[in-house]
Design a protein around this motif. Sequence first.
Motif, PDB file in Angstrom:
ATOM      1  N   UNK A 120       6.953  -6.174   9.425  1.00  0.00           N
ATOM      2  CA  UNK A 120       7.917  -6.343   8.344  1.00  0.00           C
ATOM      3  C   UNK A 120       7.559  -5.491   7.141  1.00  0.00           C
ATOM      4  N   UNK A 121       6.312  -5.132   6.971  1.00  0.00           N
ATOM      5  CA  UNK A 121       5.910  -4.210   5.909  1.00  0.00           C
ATOM      6  C   UNK A 121       5.723  -2.825   6.516  1.00  0.00           C
ATOM      7  N   UNK A 131       9.085   3.532  -8.308  1.00  0.00           N
ATOM      8  CA  UNK A 131       9.470   2.133  -8.494  1.00  0.00           C
ATOM      9  C   UNK A 131       9.593   1.348  -7.195  1.00  0.00           C
ATOM     10  N   UNK A 132       9.157   1.936  -6.095  1.00  0.00           N
ATOM     11  CA  UNK A 132       9.183   1.239  -4.807  1.00  0.00           C
ATOM     12  C   UNK A 132       7.760   1.095  -4.293  1.00  0.00           C
ATOM     13  N   UNK A 133       7.112  -0.044  -4.516  1.00  0.00           N
ATOM     14  CA  UNK A 133       5.747  -0.213  -4.023  1.00  0.00           C
ATOM     15  C   UNK A 133       5.716  -0.137  -2.505  1.00  0.00           C
ATOM     16  N   UNK A 134       4.690   0.481  -1.980  1.00  0.00           N
ATOM     17  CA  UNK A 134       4.583   0.607  -0.525  1.00  0.00           C
ATOM     18  C   UNK A 134       3.313   1.325  -0.143  1.00  0.00           C
ATOM     19  N   UNK A 212       1.571   3.327  -3.265  1.00  0.00           N
ATOM     20  CA  UNK A 212       2.169   3.352  -4.605  1.00  0.00           C
ATOM     21  C   UNK A 212       2.151   1.922  -5.140  1.00  0.00           C
ATOM     22  N   UNK A 213       1.516   1.744  -6.307  1.00  0.00           N
ATOM     23  CA  UNK A 213       1.398   0.439  -6.938  1.00  0.00           C
ATOM     24  C   UNK A 213       2.313   0.403  -8.159  1.00  0.00           C
ATOM     25  N   UNK A 214       2.997  -0.696  -8.344  1.00  0.00           N
ATOM     26  CA  UNK A 214       4.006  -0.788  -9.405  1.00  0.00           C
ATOM     27  C   UNK A 214       3.847  -2.106 -10.166  1.00  0.00           C
ATOM     28  N   UNK A 405       3.464  -7.604  -3.774  1.00  0.00           N
ATOM     29  CA  UNK A 405       3.332  -6.846  -2.529  1.00  0.00           C
ATOM     30  C   UNK A 405       2.546  -7.645  -1.507  1.00  0.00           C
ATOM     31  N   UNK A 406       3.063  -8.806  -1.121  1.00  0.00           N
ATOM     32  CA  UNK A 406       2.396  -9.619  -0.104  1.00  0.00           C
ATOM     33  C   UNK A 406       2.608  -8.947   1.246  1.00  0.00           C
TER      34      UNK A 406
END
Length: 550
Positions: A120-121, A131-134, A212-214, A405-406
């Motif tokens: 799912x991640x 602006x999209x953490x991933x 990327x951390x937001x 970001x779980x």
Amino acid sequence: MEESEELQSILSYLPLLMRSSSLFWPSQAVETLRELGGGRVDSGYLLFQAISHLRNALSLSSEPLSPSTALGYALFFDEVMSGEESRKWFREVVPVLGNLLLRLPSLLETHYQNPHNSMRTATALRLLDSQLPGIIFLSQELIAALLGCSFFCLFPVKDRYVNHLPVINFDELFASLYEDYNQKQENKIWCIIHYFQRISSNMPKGIVSFERKVLHLKNDYTHISCPDANFWSTSTVPLCRVEVHNSGLIEDQSSDAVEVDFANKYLGGGALGRGCVQEEIRFMVSPELIAGMLFLPAMADNEAIEIVGVERFSSYTGYASSFRFSGDYVDEREVDDLGRRKTRIVAIDALCSPGMRQYRTNFLLREINKAFCGFLYQCKYQLYQKKLQDNGCSSALVGLFRCFFCKFDAATSTSMETSEGKFSDHKTTNSQNDYHSMDQGNNIGVATGNWGCGAFGGDPEVKTIIQWLAASQALRPFISYYTFGLEALQSLDEVAHWILSQRWTVGDLWNMLVEYSTSRSKGETNVGFLHWLLPSIYGHGTGMDLSNLA
């Protein structure tokens, strides 16, 4: 292979074509790559001819390279290199690179078919937009193939600038060697050449992750949001331990701490151009960092980039104009359960040439939130909530920190790709429930130095305190600070020891920093923060009345 959403987002930035769900090189490119793989190119002049043929096959001729690129390649491989070094390069390394690029379509297909990308991640190669953490996981072999494309200048660049992506091809790196020859530029290229020499004789098998951390701009109670001034002013989190090092280098630290990259908002800064300061040097000795420049657009004020698992290949001496490649480096860092070296690098970009505005509260907030975003451990919300509560924070403050970001629930199985295309399952447990499992909670400190100072012109004393506050609020157990012998920080160890002896909280020290900065902005003081706070250490003057905080 189906054209997934992830692949679709990055396909226009790759040098491959797709037809009938298959990635492939144009036939003319295959022919040239086979010539390279067969060892039929033996000079810098012929190498650039092959590069031109590949680019024509990919219809890239309308995207011109830097004007002196051909001359730069010829200069390095036909003149800078000795005859023996050149023969070995073209006989042993270039064929490996040619054959590796021939395998790029299959490496990417294996990557996208990896079972871990169906979770799912998403973790597959894609555009990690602002602006999209991933997070993205890449094998070191796939990274080597992507860097081979950079060396041959094969990445399309037409839409990169408009989408705020940094340069990725090596044309400017070589062109600038010819246009303005200097030893630091030559030695930057030697680091890249050494990397290719190493991987051509022994392809590494590990994994590297790019995240990327937001800090979200809106507080919707499901994401970690950017703290405001009141948050910092009222924080009751204790300050973490400070270790001051007046000599040594951040990348040589032995505590497995998160290493701070004094970054440009465009990841890598001038690494592939003429730059040669902290960030660029780190990218040269660990070229796998360059891969992130392919898919990570510029950082906004509320973002940071964390890269875990890169290998260091080169030793060096000097800095800026004195930078020199000094030979091989054997990276002996341990490997985590996901196959990543325990090298953690966080890129955070400071204000550039801030002048007096750096003392305004809104700019202090910008810098502390930037550092906090980078230092914050992206774990389950419940774990972070528990740690904040254990440190005496109110429930209202804890509520600001819902984890955005779980990644994985307990008992989730993740499968990581190896360079051979095999897969190994990693079962998570209650104490190991996401891809940050190697950190075992939050016991990893921060290794940093004069971030945003030097060329960026920041106040080193203010930046030191900002990073200490951010690391403390992020619940890091310590911050290792490398002063690089800067005179302004000669009393840092003594001042930090005094502050800790007073049992100040993050809020206490933040309020002192704001008071100092306000006085500095008004012209009421022109001394540094450390002197202003504890003038007795400097042997003269009177300082703040700190009795109410003692």
